[in-house]
Design a protein around this motif. Structure first.
Motif, mmCIF file in Angstrom:
data_model
loop_
_atom_site.group_PDB
_atom_site.id
_atom_site.type_symbol
_atom_site.label_atom_id
_atom_site.label_comp_id
_atom_site.label_asym_id
_atom_site.label_seq_id
_atom_site.Cartn_x
_atom_site.Cartn_y
_atom_site.Cartn_z
ATOM 1 N N THR A 169 0.838 -1.192 0.000
ATOM 2 C CA THR A 169 0.000 0.000 0.000
ATOM 3 C C THR A 169 0.871 1.240 0.000
ATOM 4 O OG1 THR A 169 -1.730 -1.138 1.258
ATOM 5 C CG2 THR A 169 -1.796 1.263 1.236
ATOM 6 N N ASP A 170 0.519 2.189 -0.861
ATOM 7 C CA ASP A 170 1.114 3.517 -0.856
ATOM 8 C C ASP A 170 -0.020 4.526 -0.767
ATOM 9 O OD1 ASP A 170 4.174 3.366 -1.458
ATOM 10 O OD2 ASP A 170 3.252 1.938 -2.843
ATOM 11 N N SER A 171 0.102 5.449 0.164
ATOM 12 C CA SER A 171 -0.938 6.448 0.358
ATOM 13 C C SER A 171 -0.310 7.832 0.412
ATOM 14 C CB SER A 171 -1.710 6.169 1.657
ATOM 15 O OG SER A 171 -2.731 7.119 1.850
ATOM 16 N N TYR A 172 -0.922 8.780 -0.321
ATOM 17 C CA TYR A 172 -0.451 10.160 -0.369
ATOM 18 C C TYR A 172 -1.609 11.070 0.036
ATOM 19 C CZ TYR A 172 2.720 7.756 -3.624
ATOM 20 O OH TYR A 172 3.592 6.878 -4.222
ATOM 21 N N ALA A 173 -1.312 12.142 0.738
ATOM 22 C CA ALA A 173 -2.389 13.044 1.144
ATOM 23 C C ALA A 173 -1.848 14.449 1.356
ATOM 24 C CB ALA A 173 -3.052 12.548 2.430
ATOM 25 N N ALA A 174 -2.743 15.413 1.178
ATOM 26 C CA ALA A 174 -2.499 16.815 1.518
ATOM 27 C C ALA A 174 -3.742 17.321 2.224
ATOM 28 C CB ALA A 174 -2.219 17.653 0.269
ATOM 29 N N TYR A 175 -3.545 18.077 3.296
ATOM 30 C CA TYR A 175 -4.694 18.517 4.083
ATOM 31 C C TYR A 175 -4.478 19.927 4.628
ATOM 32 C CZ TYR A 175 -1.800 17.305 8.175
ATOM 33 O OH TYR A 175 -0.791 17.233 9.089
ATOM 34 N N ALA A 176 -5.578 20.548 5.001
ATOM 35 C CA ALA A 176 -5.544 21.861 5.650
ATOM 36 C C ALA A 176 -6.838 22.038 6.426
ATOM 37 C CB ALA A 176 -5.371 22.981 4.634
ATOM 38 N N GLN A 177 -6.735 22.690 7.568
ATOM 39 C CA GLN A 177 -7.913 23.016 8.367
ATOM 40 C C GLN A 177 -7.700 24.382 9.001
ATOM 41 O OE1 GLN A 177 -10.125 20.033 10.762
ATOM 42 N NE2 GLN A 177 -9.620 21.321 12.522
ATOM 43 N N ALA A 178 -8.707 25.238 8.886
ATOM 44 C CA ALA A 178 -8.584 26.608 9.371
ATOM 45 C C ALA A 178 -9.782 26.970 10.238
ATOM 46 C CB ALA A 178 -8.485 27.582 8.195
ATOM 47 N N ASN A 179 -9.551 27.866 11.184
ATOM 48 C CA ASN A 179 -10.612 28.471 11.985
ATOM 49 C C ASN A 179 -10.750 29.933 11.592
ATOM 50 O OD1 ASN A 179 -11.346 26.232 13.695
ATOM 51 N ND2 ASN A 179 -9.402 26.515 14.772
ATOM 52 N N PHE A 180 -11.982 30.361 11.327
ATOM 53 C CA PHE A 180 -12.282 31.751 10.985
ATOM 54 C C PHE A 180 -13.134 32.344 12.109
ATOM 55 C CE2 PHE A 180 -11.778 29.287 7.141
ATOM 56 C CZ PHE A 180 -10.972 30.066 6.340
ATOM 57 N N HIS A 181 -12.610 33.329 12.812
ATOM 58 C CA HIS A 181 -13.311 33.958 13.921
ATOM 59 C C HIS A 181 -14.023 35.202 13.409
ATOM 60 C CE1 HIS A 181 -11.444 31.524 17.215
ATOM 61 N NE2 HIS A 181 -10.513 31.350 16.280
ATOM 62 N N ALA B 236 -15.906 29.677 12.670
ATOM 63 C CA ALA B 236 -16.202 28.559 11.784
ATOM 64 C C ALA B 236 -14.940 27.739 11.571
ATOM 65 C CB ALA B 236 -16.744 29.056 10.446
ATOM 66 N N THR B 237 -15.111 26.437 11.374
ATOM 67 C CA THR B 237 -14.011 25.528 11.078
ATOM 68 C C THR B 237 -14.234 24.936 9.692
ATOM 69 O OG1 THR B 237 -13.767 24.961 13.424
ATOM 70 C CG2 THR B 237 -12.770 23.465 11.820
ATOM 71 N N LEU B 238 -13.209 25.031 8.867
ATOM 72 C CA LEU B 238 -13.283 24.510 7.510
ATOM 73 C C LEU B 238 -12.009 23.740 7.223
ATOM 74 C CD1 LEU B 238 -14.607 24.367 4.689
ATOM 75 C CD2 LEU B 238 -13.447 26.524 4.143
ATOM 76 N N GLY B 239 -12.158 22.472 6.810
ATOM 77 C CA GLY B 239 -10.983 21.663 6.527
ATOM 78 C C GLY B 239 -11.244 20.672 5.419
ATOM 79 N N GLY B 240 -10.189 20.272 4.746
ATOM 80 C CA GLY B 240 -10.310 19.299 3.682
ATOM 81 C C GLY B 240 -9.032 18.504 3.520
ATOM 82 N N ARG B 241 -9.175 17.299 2.973
ATOM 83 C CA ARG B 241 -8.029 16.424 2.759
ATOM 84 C C ARG B 241 -8.238 15.648 1.462
ATOM 85 N NH1 ARG B 241 -4.666 13.867 6.922
ATOM 86 N NH2 ARG B 241 -3.385 12.206 6.039
ATOM 87 N N TYR B 242 -7.230 15.627 0.639
ATOM 88 C CA TYR B 242 -7.255 14.807 -0.571
ATOM 89 C C TYR B 242 -6.303 13.645 -0.359
ATOM 90 C CZ TYR B 242 -6.705 13.153 -5.343
ATOM 91 O OH TYR B 242 -6.670 12.363 -6.462
ATOM 92 N N SER B 243 -6.824 12.430 -0.532
ATOM 93 C CA SER B 243 -6.043 11.212 -0.328
ATOM 94 C C SER B 243 -6.032 10.394 -1.602
ATOM 95 C CB SER B 243 -6.638 10.361 0.806
ATOM 96 O OG SER B 243 -6.677 11.067 2.029
ATOM 97 N N LYS B 244 -4.903 9.822 -1.900
ATOM 98 C CA LYS B 244 -4.754 8.924 -3.042
ATOM 99 C C LYS B 244 -4.091 7.655 -2.551
ATOM 100 C CE LYS B 244 -2.802 8.559 -7.731
ATOM 101 N NZ LYS B 244 -4.096 8.181 -8.337
ATOM 102 N N ASP B 245 -4.738 6.512 -2.824
ATOM 103 C CA ASP B 245 -4.262 5.228 -2.332
ATOM 104 C C ASP B 245 -4.030 4.274 -3.487
ATOM 105 O OD1 ASP B 245 -4.651 5.902 0.508
ATOM 106 O OD2 ASP B 245 -6.769 5.911 -0.035
#
Length: 823
Positions: free
Chosen positions: A462-474, A481-490
């Motif tokens: 198995t090989d897995s790659y990912a990039a993610y980010a999560q931010a809080n907006f006051h 608000a909390t907004l986050g996302g992650r892209y994963s490729k397996d």
């Protein structure tokens, strides 16, 4: 306090940054490591006050009351007080967490909110396990004991943004103690004794080197003979000898901090499990036939006895390396690089797999996992960007695992009694030959046993790659608000090979050899949240989060009863060796509140999870198979409360409600006994039925009291915990069979300690399951219950499709004593 979700004022985060670790912090504290910059993601220090609880559920140090996630967090000291010494004990103090173990030590099933997956297959886990920030792919290798732990965090609900594809319903994060700076060498030594002929020695030493570097070493050795008595050979069984070593180094050089860890663990012994025969699952006539055929199995679910031919032995060995490099890049921001490697090997001869007092079939199962994690993180400050209105956590991730598992079946001296006397084709066999004749000839020629009668080898990379980010907006001081996302490729590739001699091709295993088709799967998971914090003691949140498990390979053994039409010995077709992804969507509404100057904490989370393409792993009597089984809905609530009416008294209560229901599963497995009823259906519609290991109610009640004895510096502590679980389906198959219902139970644990002057020594008495509740951890259908002539022994149409059931006996009452010296 760290009895679950704890009371923490928002302002305590700043206080924690300046607090100095207590030499012997109260056990109610969520200790983790020494405090550092706010952006740090390593577990933080034991706070000087028990309201300064800090966790790392969002990759940065935050007070648990400021994190809009349902979290149960415990310090190492708290776990010790509640007698939690391994991952299985963690479930007794965490509602909506279930840890199931099976006949193999490699089988550990972590489940949150009723959803989980076994660790001894190629299936991805639903609950991700992390050790010091690094993902551990096989839960059986996650941790051998709670040796020198700083903290454990249980994150309930999908964690697909920050923790990845393997946290589709939650994550469990373990933090080991980091070396501490200072002037003096410190440490402790503990000797422990318990029932089951259990003896244990544990030692920890912390060696500072100046003000900016330190080493830490921990080790333990346990000798344990087991809780069970096998009447077959009059031996005590169920024990293992465990050896664990861990070393770490920490240094600060200007803006850079480096922590390096190495660990090694080895487990040897018989590790036998007591799997009793459920006498009520068969008729009087059937049981008489079973006894005459196999000998009398143990049927008393209320004792510590078993009766079966047993040749069990386990050799489990693992080691790992972890490097965590943190760099303060200025402006309050931190860049962190985590590199980890883990090697886990487990080989177990788990006795006769029919669990009968006859020498029939033994199995050796090898497992080998070699994995590496590499993660680059960026953590911004929480109060500097855009006048404190914006903060960010982002990262890049790579994971690689080479995984191998297998099976070796050995035919023992009495195997021929379960071989049918059916004719063999001639040629290639002489006219008039039967399978039973051939079996006797093979056993006689090999001296009474046939090694490697069936050999299975499964390989997966198995090989897995990912990039993610999560931010809080006051938006304001109260809304964010909390907004986050992650892209994963397996990407996965694998192979499957199984060979079996002619005796097993129509009863146990089917030959099959193929290169599995490559898997290339990808998915975007995300989290959306709106949060309201009217004051420092209140947080209300609403969240929608997603998670997924990637497509995978079915490693179940090929067997005629699960094959496509084509006759005995037909293998599982290649298309059935691959199953599709599983996705999760989760709505949550929660409140975290503190009252009466933080003397009372009340937290509540309401949730509704929908799991699509549920990867269902079922057992057909001889082997496992996995398929996408429609849709599953789990909803309920989690409540955690802590009260501290007086300075030295803490009260805690937690309760979880879970409503489990399949919303779509039209072709689920029917009860196995229906196969013995002419014209009966082999499938059923499970719509409206619950999943296995999903009790409606679970929780715990308890207290912690401490005080001083006179003026000589002596002190005492008494802690008690009552954990309860309502009834649930406890079988390995999702078929809603009432035979597999596990009755509800309550377990009482307690620990009493006497501390010497200056806490230089501690004497403790402790126990789990003090009322000696005889309960089952789960159950399974009798092995070979549907094979040929044996079906007539184990299946009975009189009971509307019933079959013989085995009950996995959980641990009985355990008691012990320990003596610790500190220096």
């Amino acid at each position: 306090m760290a009895y679950g979700l704890c009371s923490v004022p928002a302002a305590a985060q700043d206080a924690a940054a300046s607090a100095t670790p207590a030499e012997n912090a109260p056990a109610a504290n969520l200790s983790a490591a020494e405090p550092e910059a706010p952006a740090q993601t390593e577990a933080p220090a034991a706070p000087a006050d028990d309201t300064q609880i800090v966790i790392t559920a969002q990759k940065r140090s935050e007070n648990v009351q400021d994190v809009p996630i349902s979290v149960a967090a415990f310090s190492g000291a708290t776990l010790e007080k509640m007698n939690v010494v391994n991952i299985e004990g963690l479930a007794k103090v965490t509602p909506n967490l279930n840890v199931a173990k099976g006949a193999q030590t490699s089988y550990v099933r972590l489940a949150i909110r009723g959803i989980g997956a076994a660790s001894n297959t190629t299936v991805e886990p639903s609950v991700a396990a992390f050790l010091d920030g690094a993902y551990v792919p096989r839960v059986g290798a996650v941790i051998s004991s709670m040796l020198d732990m700083e903290s454990v965090e249980v994150l309930r609900g999908p964690q697909g943004t920050l923790f990845g594809r393997n946290a589709s319903v939650g994550a469990v994060s373990f933090h080991t103690a980091r070396p501490k700076f200072g002037d003096n060498v410190s440490g402790d030594v503990t000797a422990e004794i318990g029932n089951g002929d259990r003896y244990k020695l544990t030692g920890v030493v912390n060696v500072p080197i100046g003000d900016k570097a330190a080493f830490r070493f921990a080790g333990s050795q346990q000798w344990f003979k087991g809780y069970w008595h096998n009447d077959f050979d009059d031996k005590q069984v169920g024990g293992t000898d465990d050896s664990i070593l861990r070393g770490s180094f920490r240094a600060d050089v200007g803006p850079v901090e480096w922590v390096f860890r190495a660990d090694y663990a080895k487990i040897k012994g018989d590790a036998a499990t007591n799997i009793d025969f459920d006498r009520s699952s068969v008729s009087e006539k059937q049981f008489a036939g079973i006894t005459a055929f196999f000998g009398a199995p143990d049927t008393n679910l209320n004792d510590k006895h078993m009766n079966q031919f047993l040749t069990a032995h386990v050799n489990d060995e693992q080691w790992g390396l972890n490097s965590t490099l943190s760099w303060d890049v200025g402006g309050g921001s931190t860049v962190r690089l985590i590199n980890a490697y883990r090697d886990w090997q487990n080989t177990q001869l788990d006795g006769d797999v029919v669990f009968m007092p006859s020498k029939l079939v033994s199995r050796t199962a090898p497992y080998d996992s070699k994995s590496q994690n590499h993660e680059l993180q960026f953590i911004s400050p929480t109060n500097q960007w855009l006048d404190g209105r914006f903060d960010l956590v982002a990262g890049l991730y790579y994971f690689h695992e080479k995984y191998e598992q297998g099976e070796r079946l050995r035919l023992n001296s009495q195997f021929c009694k379960i071989v049918p006397n059916s004719a063999l084709p001639s040629p290639p066999f002489p006219p008039g030959s039967t399978q039973k004749m051939l079996c006797n000839q093979l056993l006689a020629a090999s001296g009474g046993t046939v090694e490697d009668a069936a050999v299975q080898d499964v390989h997966q990379t198995t090989d897995s790659y990912a990039a993610y980010a999560q931010a809080n907006f006051h938006f304001t001081d109260q809304f964010f608000a909390t907004l986050g996302g992650r892209y994963s490729k397996d990407q996965k590739e694998g192979s499957y090979d199984q060979q079996a001699n002619v005796l097993l091709r129509t009863t146990v295993r089917a030959p099959e050899s193929l290169t599995l088709p490559d898997i290339d799967d990808s998915r975007f998971t995300y989290r959306l949240g709106l949060n309201y914090e009217p004051n420092n003691d209140m947080l209300f949140f609403g969240t929608y989060s997603t998670g997924y498990k990637s497509a995978g390979y079915n490693s179940g053994a090929g067997f005629p009863s699960i094959t496509q039409p084509g006759g005995a010995g037909t293998p599982v077709f290649p298309e059935r060796r691959v199953f599709d992804r599983e996705t999760t969507g989760d709505w949550e509404l929660g409140a975290k509140t503190s009252w009466l100057d933080h003397k009372l904490t009340l937290n509540l989370t309401l949730y509704r999870m929908n799991i699509k393409g549920f990867q269902d792993r079922s057992f057909n009597g001889t082997s496992f198979t996995v398929r996408n089984a429609g849709n599953l809905r789990h909803q309920g609530f989690e409540f955690d409360g802590v009260a501290k009416p007086w300075r030295n008294v803490s009260l805690f209560a937690s309760v979880a409600y879970l409503d489990s229901e399949f919303t779509d599963y039209p072709d689920a497995s029917n009860w196995p006994g229906f196969g013995s009823i002419p014209g009966s259906p082999l499938t059923q519609d499970l719509k409206g039925k619950p999943a296995t290991f999903a009790p409606k109610w679970s929780g715990r009640l308890g207290f912690d009291v401490n005080g001083d004895i006179g003026s000589g510096g002596y002190s005492w502590n008494f802690n008690s915990n009552l954990a309860f679980t309502s009834k649930f389906y406890g079988g390995l198959v999702n078929d809603a069979n009432p035979q597999t219902i596990v009755d509800g139970y309550a377990l009482l644990g307690a620990r009493a300690s006497l501390n010497g002057p200056g806490d230089r020594w501690t004497l403790s008495l402790f126990g789990n399951n003090l009322l000696d509740k005889q309960y089952e951890a789960g159950n399974l259908y009798q092995f070979l219950e549907g094979s040929g002539a044996l079906a007539a022994l184990f299946r009975n149409g009189e009971f509307n499709g019933s079959t013989a059931v085995r009950r996995l006996h959980a641990d009985p009452r355990t008691v012990g004593a320990s003596l610790t010296f500190r220096y």
